[in-house]
Scaffold this motif. Structure first.
Motif, mmCIF file in Angstrom:
data_model
loop_
_atom_site.group_PDB
_atom_site.id
_atom_site.type_symbol
_atom_site.label_atom_id
_atom_site.label_comp_id
_atom_site.label_asym_id
_atom_site.label_seq_id
_atom_site.Cartn_x
_atom_site.Cartn_y
_atom_site.Cartn_z
ATOM 1 N N PHE B 151 -3.376 -0.166 15.911
ATOM 2 C CA PHE B 151 -3.593 -1.503 16.439
ATOM 3 C C PHE B 151 -4.594 -2.260 15.570
ATOM 4 O O PHE B 151 -4.421 -3.443 15.265
ATOM 5 N N GLY B 152 -5.641 -1.532 15.151
ATOM 6 C CA GLY B 152 -6.654 -2.162 14.300
ATOM 7 C C GLY B 152 -6.055 -2.636 12.982
ATOM 8 O O GLY B 152 -6.478 -3.636 12.417
ATOM 9 N N VAL B 153 -5.080 -1.874 12.513
ATOM 10 C CA VAL B 153 -4.510 -2.205 11.214
ATOM 11 C C VAL B 153 -3.435 -3.284 11.347
ATOM 12 O O VAL B 153 -3.305 -4.166 10.517
ATOM 13 N N VAL B 154 -2.706 -3.204 12.444
ATOM 14 C CA VAL B 154 -1.503 -4.013 12.543
ATOM 15 C C VAL B 154 -1.804 -5.516 12.538
ATOM 16 O O VAL B 154 -1.004 -6.312 12.050
ATOM 17 N N VAL B 155 -2.979 -5.907 13.038
ATOM 18 C CA VAL B 155 -3.279 -7.339 13.057
ATOM 19 C C VAL B 155 -3.312 -7.917 11.649
ATOM 20 O O VAL B 155 -3.019 -9.085 11.441
ATOM 21 N N ALA B 156 -3.710 -7.030 10.693
ATOM 22 C CA ALA B 156 -3.819 -7.543 9.343
ATOM 23 C C ALA B 156 -2.610 -7.175 8.505
ATOM 24 O O ALA B 156 -2.154 -7.937 7.672
ATOM 25 N N ASP B 157 -2.085 -6.015 8.742
ATOM 26 C CA ASP B 157 -1.243 -5.408 7.732
ATOM 27 C C ASP B 157 -0.171 -4.573 8.420
ATOM 28 O O ASP B 157 -0.327 -3.379 8.649
ATOM 29 N N LEU B 158 0.929 -5.197 8.755
ATOM 30 C CA LEU B 158 2.001 -4.534 9.489
ATOM 31 C C LEU B 158 2.546 -3.341 8.714
ATOM 32 O O LEU B 158 2.807 -2.276 9.272
ATOM 33 N N GLY B 159 2.693 -3.512 7.416
ATOM 34 C CA GLY B 159 3.273 -2.459 6.585
ATOM 35 C C GLY B 159 2.488 -1.169 6.678
ATOM 36 O O GLY B 159 3.045 -0.094 6.935
ATOM 37 N N GLU B 273 4.186 -12.563 -5.754
ATOM 38 C CA GLU B 273 3.399 -11.323 -5.782
ATOM 39 C C GLU B 273 3.955 -10.336 -6.802
ATOM 40 O O GLU B 273 4.132 -9.165 -6.516
ATOM 41 N N ALA B 274 4.224 -10.842 -8.003
ATOM 42 C CA ALA B 274 4.866 -9.973 -8.993
ATOM 43 C C ALA B 274 4.022 -8.745 -9.295
ATOM 44 O O ALA B 274 4.556 -7.683 -9.590
ATOM 45 N N HIS B 275 2.718 -8.880 -9.267
ATOM 46 C CA HIS B 275 1.884 -7.741 -9.679
ATOM 47 C C HIS B 275 1.435 -6.901 -8.482
ATOM 48 O O HIS B 275 0.834 -5.868 -8.655
ATOM 49 N N THR B 276 1.712 -7.349 -7.273
ATOM 50 C CA THR B 276 1.322 -6.521 -6.128
ATOM 51 C C THR B 276 2.560 -5.952 -5.453
ATOM 52 O O THR B 276 3.086 -4.947 -5.908
ATOM 53 N N ASP B 277 3.043 -6.612 -4.419
ATOM 54 C CA ASP B 277 4.118 -6.012 -3.632
ATOM 55 C C ASP B 277 5.438 -5.906 -4.384
ATOM 56 O O ASP B 277 6.278 -5.095 -4.047
ATOM 57 N N PHE B 278 5.642 -6.758 -5.409
ATOM 58 C CA PHE B 278 6.946 -6.756 -6.069
ATOM 59 C C PHE B 278 6.880 -6.250 -7.507
ATOM 60 O O PHE B 278 7.715 -6.567 -8.325
ATOM 61 N N VAL B 279 5.863 -5.430 -7.772
ATOM 62 C CA VAL B 279 5.717 -4.924 -9.138
ATOM 63 C C VAL B 279 6.925 -4.063 -9.526
ATOM 64 O O VAL B 279 7.334 -4.020 -10.680
ATOM 65 N N TYR B 280 7.520 -3.420 -8.530
ATOM 66 C CA TYR B 280 8.672 -2.575 -8.815
ATOM 67 C C TYR B 280 9.843 -3.404 -9.353
ATOM 68 O O TYR B 280 10.598 -2.947 -10.216
ATOM 69 N N MET B 344 15.223 -3.760 3.233
ATOM 70 C CA MET B 344 14.328 -3.856 4.396
ATOM 71 C C MET B 344 13.676 -5.226 4.363
ATOM 72 O O MET B 344 13.530 -5.794 3.282
ATOM 73 N N PRO B 345 13.291 -5.744 5.525
ATOM 74 C CA PRO B 345 12.597 -7.034 5.501
ATOM 75 C C PRO B 345 11.233 -6.914 4.822
ATOM 76 O O PRO B 345 10.632 -5.848 4.808
ATOM 77 N N THR B 346 10.801 -8.023 4.270
ATOM 78 C CA THR B 346 9.527 -8.060 3.559
ATOM 79 C C THR B 346 8.384 -7.693 4.498
ATOM 80 O O THR B 346 8.333 -8.168 5.623
ATOM 81 N N LYS B 347 7.511 -6.800 4.013
ATOM 82 C CA LYS B 347 6.432 -6.343 4.885
ATOM 83 C C LYS B 347 5.059 -6.591 4.321
ATOM 84 O O LYS B 347 4.088 -6.651 5.047
ATOM 85 N N GLY B 348 4.927 -6.703 3.037
ATOM 86 C CA GLY B 348 3.612 -6.822 2.457
ATOM 87 C C GLY B 348 2.972 -5.464 2.339
ATOM 88 O O GLY B 348 1.957 -5.187 2.977
#
Lengths: 669, 379
Positions: B151-159, B273-280, B344-348
């Motif tokens: 719960f503590g994490v989900v508010v910021a970062d669902l992934g 977000e080429a260098h973070t979430d979409f670096v792959y 999968m849907p985008t999660k960050g």
């Protein structure tokens, strides 16, 4: 420590490993799906995505090619292009459109409210690009640039300048907003003048900013065309045509001056004229853009007798001295009666038939020539086909095939009816007589060059023999007699011999299907007679009087100016001035040095120090193109002289230019 | 206990090569953005390098430390407590995203630290309650703890929250959780996901953008258009499909051979977000199949060595520690790749060891340090 309330079986290690195998399997399947997806995207659908990528990443940018310039035969600039700035903004990036409108409107002399509305509109529609004003002047550009506001953006566009104003407007034509020709040579030779735009492929980022240009094809500059037009002869032709049309209340008119030996068109004027640098106004019906010299054919009338007689000399036993019975002035044809003079001319030699422009004589000669032969010679003189000048909407005139001739057609055509021709076609025809029998296609382009290097002209048209040389010479002599003793007496020149033929064809009204009492008054001639340097045709449409009276004087003044300009040796003794005036009765003698007189007056006024008008800039040391550009930006009239770099200018830089005064700039290499 | 420790060289080199390969690709992916924003193409790469050096040192430290020293209630509870405190703190400090804790110039995401902390806690708790795993007294505290952290994490970062929940579920599953509890957990997790998705318009938009971008299905059971209105509230809704599309274009345009290192075009700000979430996606575009399958293989190797470790581990604590680390890493990596490949849907969620991000690097390498250590002791 532990207080188990219930005892649970200890999960066997085997069970844990079994469950881990499950987990491993799930992850393996997941990896398998990822693998399959990679193969699908990268191998199977690669091309689809590569195309999508290219579509969004690449942008084709055209690099405009500089449009070719137009020069007269002596290197005077007639049309040239120079870069100018256009202003645009991205309304979405403006800090404040109120302020933007406040800044832009006064500098560009736009209406503030209107500018604001345009910006507001663009903003509402989320448009990221808006022209504020295109092709602004240099001062406007400098003032805007000095503000150093990053949201004011400039695009270099090419602006066409016509340094001679409306001079030769019908030859040059005009260009539209995109600098595409929409009239005259600008339109007909658009392809050559335009050159080929280069293409740069830009790799762009998501905001369409160019990151790097990948490949490009270099722009190819348009051809610079040196025209056969002589600016001075053109000026005289236009001035004299305008004066004549306005003085005699004609509807329109045209003048063509040609070098009969080469086919080079030295002047081609059409009235009414227009200013090529101004776009057509909505209230104009466009008729001022008609080129009457090439686009509007008319029944030539008596000038056509030249063709009939030339055909007779070659196809019948008739000679210039052969008597023709013109009877008592009445000729009965099937269904038609031709009247002439009061009591007829009686018996005339063929030469006299031309001198007096006897219709009955011409008809009888035509009958002797016969249908086939007459049609053959009409065609040999170039009628019925376009002359091939590089001008849009050229008419070839109408020459009907024999099977569509009526009973009286032979008689009609013999005196220039039931056929139609343009002024240029008549100039081409009179050149046949003038040059010794060759049909030479008229030309407007003297030389082509690209970037200073000559370009070969492929459109060479070899002359065709239309008449035997002796026939042409006999015709010349007969036409000289027209000027000396006949209807063309007003075409007599001071110092040069000349030959010609008058024509006055009644205008056929298409609405009422009858001939009106308005005439196409024309004169076609050449000078000097022995070795003609020029062939000139003058046509005044809708005239109330005959060609001999109205068109011949125009021929006289244009031909004399042309001969002076071309430095043609005189072949007649100079007549004392008074006598000359006397012999040409009631000739309105238009002084050619009008323009120069104006300049002289301005120069003398300069000393008074009246400071009222724009300052004369310093052109010295600049190229012709730079001078044209600067003068056009400042809206100053400039007279060009010579070629190369500007050396001398009058008035001197810094002085005040009086209204109507022009700056004369001399160029030297 | 005298024992010859044998470093798991395969795992060790797999990790190092992934980290440095990642640095290279991250540099390539970030250079355009770095040049544009910071006037230096190395801006992100240098930062990442610093984080890598720190993280590797920590990894080596943990590799040297016997993992059993962590099997103490003090360590397990302190870790989880600290993380909860930090999560609470970050909720108020970073009022906008509830994600970043800033100390001087350094940013840090407590949610990333939650991963190793929760893994250690789970390993400790499950190994302690191994005999009574299906007992209420085991499940309830565990559920509360996992729930709190998630719960503590989900508010910021669902992934990351999904990764945490998945890891916890897997650990309990392997520990022998009865199937019915598995289903209950699954149901609760599903409900939680639905709730959190629906609570934020942009999350809803992302999911809708993935499942039903044209609102065809939604219109059928939601005729009044409540969901549609909610989705439209979010500006992101416009580009949820956009992100996925740009990512697919990058992967597809790379083709089998790739465009060549540094030659990728989609990173010209087309790819978010080429260098973070979409670096792959950049890896796939520039290196083709070699890159895309190479990275997949790299994670498979780590997965293989990780699962092997769980089998050979000397005790339950080590086994669950290794299982937690391996599961978290594999799930996160596969999820990120699935997002990039539009499965999968985008999660960050960042790609471990490769995406830009200090916190992620730190937590990943710390966890892998633990794994290396367990592996060494297992032989």
């Amino acid at each position: 420590m532990e207080r188990p309330t219930r005892v649970y079986p200890i999960p066997a290690r085997a069970e844990a490993i079994r469950r881990m195998t499950w987990l491993a399997l799930v992850l393996l399947v997941w990896a398998g799906i990822i693998f399959a997806r990679i193969v699908k995207l990268q191998v199977i659908s690669h091309e689809k995505y590569a195309a999508l990528a290219a579509r969004q990443q690449r942008r084709l940018v055209t690099l405009p090619a500089p449009r070719g310039s137009l020069w007269d035969r002596n290197g005077q600039p007639l049309a040239m292009s120079a870069p100018v700035d256009s202003v645009f903004v991205n309304p979405l990036r403006l800090p404040d459109i109120q302020i933007a409108a406040d800044i832009l409107a006064p500098i560009l002399s736009l209406d503030r409210a209107e500018t604001f509305e345009k910006l507001q509109n663009a903003l509402d529609n989320e448009r990221g690009f808006l022209w504020i004003k295109r092709k602004i002047s240099r001062t406007e550009s400098e003032r805007l640039r000095s503000l150093r506001l990053e949201w004011i953006e400039f695009q270099t566009e090419s602006q066409r300048y016509y340094p001679k104003g409306s001079l030769a407007a019908h030859v040059l034509g005009a260009v539209d907003h995109e600098e595409k020709g929409n009239a005259g040579i600008e339109m007909a030779l658009e392809k050559d003048l335009h050159g080929r735009a280069g293409i740069a492929r830009l790799l762009t980022d998501v905001q369409r900013r160019g990151i790097e240009s990948e490949t490009s094809s270099e722009p190819v500059a348009g051809q610079d065309l040196t025209l056969t037009i002589d600016e001075r002869i053109q000026f005289a032709a236009e001035r004299d045509l305008k004066d004549a049309v306005e003085a005699h209340r004609c509807t329109s008119g045209s003048v063509v001056v040609m070098d009969p030996q080469t086919g080079e068109v030295l002047a081609l004027a059409s009235y009414p004229a227009f200013d090529p640098s101004k776009p057509p106004e909505p209230w104009m019906d466009g008729t001022e853009r008609f080129n009457h010299a090439v686009s509007v054919p008319f029944e030539p009338g008596s000038v056509f007798k030249v063709i009939t007689l030339a055909a007779a000399l070659e196809t019948t036993a008739l000679t210039p001295e052969t008597p023709i019975n013109c009877g008592g002035g009445i000729l009965r044809l099937p269904g038609r009666v031709i009247h002439e003079a009061k009591n007829g001319y009686g018996s005339l030699t063929m030469s006299q038939v031309l001198e007096k422009s006897s219709n009955i004589g011409a008809i009888q000669i035509g009958m002797k020539v016969g249908r086939e032969n007459l049609l053959e010679y009409v065609k040999r003189f170039g009628f019925g086909t376009q002359s091939g000048l590089p001008l849009p909407a050229e008419s070839g005139g109408v020459v009907r095939p024999i099977k569509r001739w009526g009973t009286t057609s032979l008689a009609s055509i013999a005196m220039g009816h039931e056929v139609s021709a343009t002024t240029v076609q008549l100039a081409q025809a009179v050149s046949v007589v003038a040059n010794g029998g060759l049909l030479i296609k008229p030309r407007l382009v003297l030389r082509r060059a690209r970037g200073g290097k000559p370009v070969a002209d492929r459109s060479a048209n070899p002359p065709k023999r239309a008449l035997k040389a002796e026939t042409a010479i006999a015709m010349r002599r007969m036409m000289e007699r027209v000027v000396l003793h006949g209807t063309g007496s007003k075409a007599r020149l001071d110092g040069w011999t000349s030959g010609g033929k008058t024509g006055s064809a009644q205008i056929f009204d298409l609405a009422s299907k009858r001939y009106t009492h308005k005439y196409n008054a024309s004169f076609m001639g050449f000078a000097p007679v022995t070795n003609p340097a020029i062939a000139v045709v003058v046509t005044l449409n809708g005239a109330a009087e005959f060609g001999g009276k109205l068109a011949a004087p125009v021929f006289r003044s244009v031909a004399m100016e042309a001969l002076r300009v071309l430095d043609t040796p005189k072949d007649l003794p100079e007549q004392p001035e008074g006598e000359a005036k006397e012999s040409i009765e009631a000739e309105e003698n238009i002084e050619d040095d009008l323009a120069i007189a104006g300049l002289g007056a301005g120069a003398s006024v300069l000393e008074d120090g009246v400071e009222d008008g724009p300052r004369v800039p310093n052109f010295r040391g600049k190229s012709m193109r730079a001078v044209v550009e600067e003068a056009a930006a400042l809206g100053l009239p400039v007279l060009f002289d010579g070629s190369g770099t500007a050396r001398v200018q009058a008035p001197v830089p810094g002085s005040v230019l009086r209204p109507g005064e022009r700056i004369r700039v001399e160029f030297k290499r | 206990m005298p024992q010859r420790l044998k470093t798991d060289w395969i795992l060790f080199f797999a990790i190092l090569s992934m980290v440095f390969f990642g640095l290279l690709m991250m540099y390539s992916a970030s250079s355009v953005m770095a040049e544009l924003k910071f006037k230096s193409t190395y801006h992100f790469a240098l930062r990442q390098l610093a984080w890598i050096l720190v993280s590797i040192s920590l990894m080596m430290l943990l590799k040297k430390t016997h993992y059993r020293r962590l099997a103490e209630s003090q360590v397990a509870f302190t870790g989880i407590g600290l993380v909860l405190a930090l999560l609470l703190a970050v909720y108020f400090i970073d009022g906008e995203h509830h994600r970043w804790l800033r100390l001087g110039g350094l940013g840090f995401q407590p949610s990333e630290l939650a991963k190793p902390a929760l893994i250690v806690f789970l390993a400790f708790f499950v190994s302690m309650r191994q005999r009574a795993i299906n007992d209420r007294h085991t499940l309830l505290p565990a559920a509360i703890t996992v729930g709190l952290v998630t719960f503590g994490v989900v508010v910021a970062d669902l992934g990351t929250a999904v990764v945490l929940a998945a890891t916890a579920t897997v650990v309990f599953f392997v520990a022998g959780l009865e199937w019915r509890y598995c289903f209950v957990a699954l149901g609760v997790a599903l409900l939680g996901v639905v709730f959190f998705v629906a609570s934020k318009p942009y999350r809803l938009a992302r999911i809708v953008g993935f499942i039903d971008p044209q609102y065809k299905i939604i219109d059928k059971f939601d005729p009044r258009g409540n969901i549609k209105a909610q989705v439209r509230k979010s500006l992101v809704s416009r580009d949820t499909k956009y992100q996925a599309q740009q990512s697919k274009i990058a992967v597809g345009a790379g083709g089998p051979a790739g465009l060549g290192l540094m030659q990728g075009k989609q990173k010209l700000l087309y790819l978010p977000e080429a260098h973070t979430d979409f670096v792959y996606a950049v890896v796939c575009e520039e290196l083709g199949l070699l890159g895309s399958l190479g990275v997949l293989t790299g994670f498979m190797v780590i997965l293989w060595r990780g699962l092997r470790t769980t089998v050979v581990a000397q005790d339950d604590f080590g086994r669950y520690l290794a299982l937690g680390v391996t599961t978290a890493l594999a799930v996160q990596a596969f999820m990120n790749m699935s997002v990039v490949l539009d499965l999968m849907p985008t999660k960050g969620i960042p790609l471990p060891m490769i995406s830009f991000g200090g916190s992620s690097m730190l937590s990943t390498l710390m966890s892998l340090g633990l794994l290396l250590n367990v592996s060494e002791h297992g032989g």
